[in-house]
Scaffold this active site. Sequence first.
Site, PDB file in Angstrom:
ATOM      1  N   SER A  49     115.848  48.379  -5.340  1.00 21.31           N
ATOM      2  CA  SER A  49     114.877  47.509  -4.691  1.00 21.31           C
ATOM      3  C   SER A  49     115.444  46.155  -4.301  1.00 21.31           C
ATOM      4  O   SER A  49     114.949  45.509  -3.367  1.00 21.31           O
ATOM      5  CB  SER A  49     113.664  47.299  -5.607  1.00 21.31           C
ATOM      6  N   GLY A  86     113.266  51.430  -7.116  1.00 23.21           N
ATOM      7  CA  GLY A  86     113.118  52.255  -8.299  1.00 23.21           C
ATOM      8  C   GLY A  86     114.296  53.147  -8.603  1.00 23.21           C
ATOM      9  O   GLY A  86     114.306  53.845  -9.627  1.00 23.21           O
ATOM     10  N   ASN A 114     118.007  49.142 -12.496  1.00 20.89           N
ATOM     11  CA  ASN A 114     116.923  49.910 -13.112  1.00 20.89           C
ATOM     12  C   ASN A 114     117.373  50.635 -14.374  1.00 20.89           C
ATOM     13  O   ASN A 114     116.581  50.803 -15.306  1.00 20.89           O
ATOM     14  CB  ASN A 114     116.336  50.895 -12.098  1.00 20.89           C
ATOM     15  N   ASP A 195     106.814  38.348  -9.550  1.00 16.46           N
ATOM     16  CA  ASP A 195     107.263  39.181 -10.676  1.00 16.46           C
ATOM     17  C   ASP A 195     108.471  38.588 -11.395  1.00 16.46           C
ATOM     18  O   ASP A 195     108.858  39.053 -12.467  1.00 16.46           O
ATOM     19  CB  ASP A 195     107.561  40.607 -10.224  1.00 16.46           C
ATOM     20  N   HIS A 198     112.295  40.071  -8.240  1.00 18.33           N
ATOM     21  CA  HIS A 198     112.740  40.339  -6.867  1.00 18.33           C
ATOM     22  C   HIS A 198     112.772  39.057  -6.029  1.00 18.33           C
ATOM     23  O   HIS A 198     111.793  38.302  -6.021  1.00 18.33           O
ATOM     24  CB  HIS A 198     111.828  41.371  -6.206  1.00 18.33           C
TER      25      HIS A 198
END
Length: 226
Positions: A49, A86, A114, A195, A198
């Site tokens: 991502s 993801g 991830n 968040d 990102h």
Amino acid sequence: MLHLPPFFTTRRAFVALSAALLLTGKEAAAQAGKAARPRPFTIVAFGDSLTAGLGVKRSEAFPARLEARLKAAGYDLRIANAGLSGDTTAGALARFDFAVPRGTDAVLLAIGANDMLQGRSPEDAKKNIDAMITRAKARGLKVALLGMRAPSNWGADYRARFDGIYPSLARKHAIPLDPFVLEGVALNPALNQADGIHPNPLGADRIAARLVPFVAKSFGLKPKRP
């Protein structure tokens, strides 16, 4: 006896033939011009991502901003965004061959975040990234590696094992390494989305600006002459 067609018919045929030949000549010249123009150096930015640009427009993700900045600096290139939100190193390995198509010259590899966030085995992640680098080099592609770092909350042992993946593989394959893709952006609220993970558009552009000299040097890019 040979019967010649009337003058106007002969003249009309001559004009039509001349026009056809002229058109054919233009088409041939156009094709020759296309063949003479070298295609741009093509880089595939391959990752998760952070590469895909989760939460921002595709044009605002760091691969697009990096392409724009390199072009502004005089480099003739194209950067394709093969990021998948993801994605883990296992998933990335499974899609690597079709996500990096023929005609690619280089791969900017940024994967592993991830695996780290999910607490997966650093050793398995290393094997997967190793396999991707090996496949790319077997195809004659240039590879540059963008590293990731684990947070302290996973413990010192996990952090050391994970953080060691990238310099170890860079040494093994003799490829360029940028140690931390989020350098100068991570944990900065002004450069990240809500968040805290990102990058926002400003953060993505900050990553791109920092990577310009790294990418140019890693892939031996030469700016176009004016």
